[in-house]
Design a protein around this motif. Structure first.
Motif: not given
Length: 252
Positions: A182-201
């Motif tokens: 994340i430090r390298e690219r400057g943003y984070a991705i949530n790949n269904e880690e909080h809710y099934d079926g939900l992604r976030s950036v």
């Protein structure tokens, strides 16, 4: 004891009652006893005290949270004037994207939702003021990536790495490896880690003094927020909005 510090058990019990009322959306005395497993007299005195102070109100036989909390919420929001700028620009972003937009910050090792707009989506039940585990969201992970290793370890030691879905990172070493990415690219991705079926950036918002104010994130269904959509559109719009926010900070 809470968080390794000395505490008053009576105060903790009062807040357990408040949280139970909030969690249930209002409950009768019997319902609260069942929810909390407290002696009748203990629950009675706590409810009487909270009702007398305006933090609890009895309506149609059920206890509800009192409006006294509204003044505290407003004061909490006003402690950081920059939040108003973030809300305004986040609303603009929500108008341009059919996804949910949220702004969160870290407090006591947890992620706190400060702003949430469902836009054209309704994938989450995030509420303003809600506390989340940092390792399960894009906002939380990008905020963790801004911290030194000692602080990250403190948060993990305090709250653990609870598993919310099959994709939740529950291993300390794996989480730290992702934080490096994340430090390298400057943003984070949530790949269904909080809710099934939900992604976030999500990416951080920085104040003029270099400190981190919080993180802005775009949340959407996996079939809409695909890798291509994230890299071709979402990241650009996210950073465009953050640049606008940080630019307004400098103009103040």
């Amino acid at each position: 004891m809470a968080n390794g510090k000395r505490t008053y058990e009576t105060t903790e019990t009062s807040f357990e009652v408040i949280h139970a009322i909030e969690r249930t959306g209002g409950a009768t005395f019997t319902g609260l006893r069942s929810e909390l497993n407290l002696p009748k007299s203990t629950l009675y005195y706590h409810l009487n005290t909270l009702e007398g102070l305006g933090y609890v109100a009895k309506e149609n036989g059920a206890y509800q949270l009192g409006l006294r909390f509204l003044s505290h919420a407003e004061n909490a929001k006003r402690k950081e004037p920059a939040y108003d700028i973030v809300r305004s620009k986040a609303r603009d972003l929500a108008d341009r994207m059919p996804e949910e937009i949220d702004f969160s910050t870290e407090e006591n090792g947890r992620l706190v939702v400060v702003y949430h707009n469902i836009g054209g989506s309704a994938m989450t039940d995030f509420k303003i003021g809600q506390y989340l585990y940092m390792h399960t969201t894009a906002d939380g992970k990008v905020l963790l990536s801004e911290m030194d290793e000692e602080r990250v370890d403190e948060i993990i030691d305090q709250w653990g790495l609870p598993q919310l879905t099959e994709n939740t990172i529950t291993d300390r070493t794996e989480l730290k490896a992702e934080l490096d990415e994340i430090r390298e690219r400057g943003y984070a991705i949530n790949n269904e880690e909080h809710y099934d079926g939900l992604r976030s950036v999500g990416a951080t918002i920085t104040k003029p003094d270099g400190s981190v104010l919080g993180a802005l994130a775009i949340d959407g269904a996996t079939y809409r927020l695909t890798d291509q959509q994230i890299h071709d559109h979402a990241v650009d719009r996210l950073f465009e909005t953050i640049d606008q926010i940080e630019s307004e900070f400098k103009d103040e």
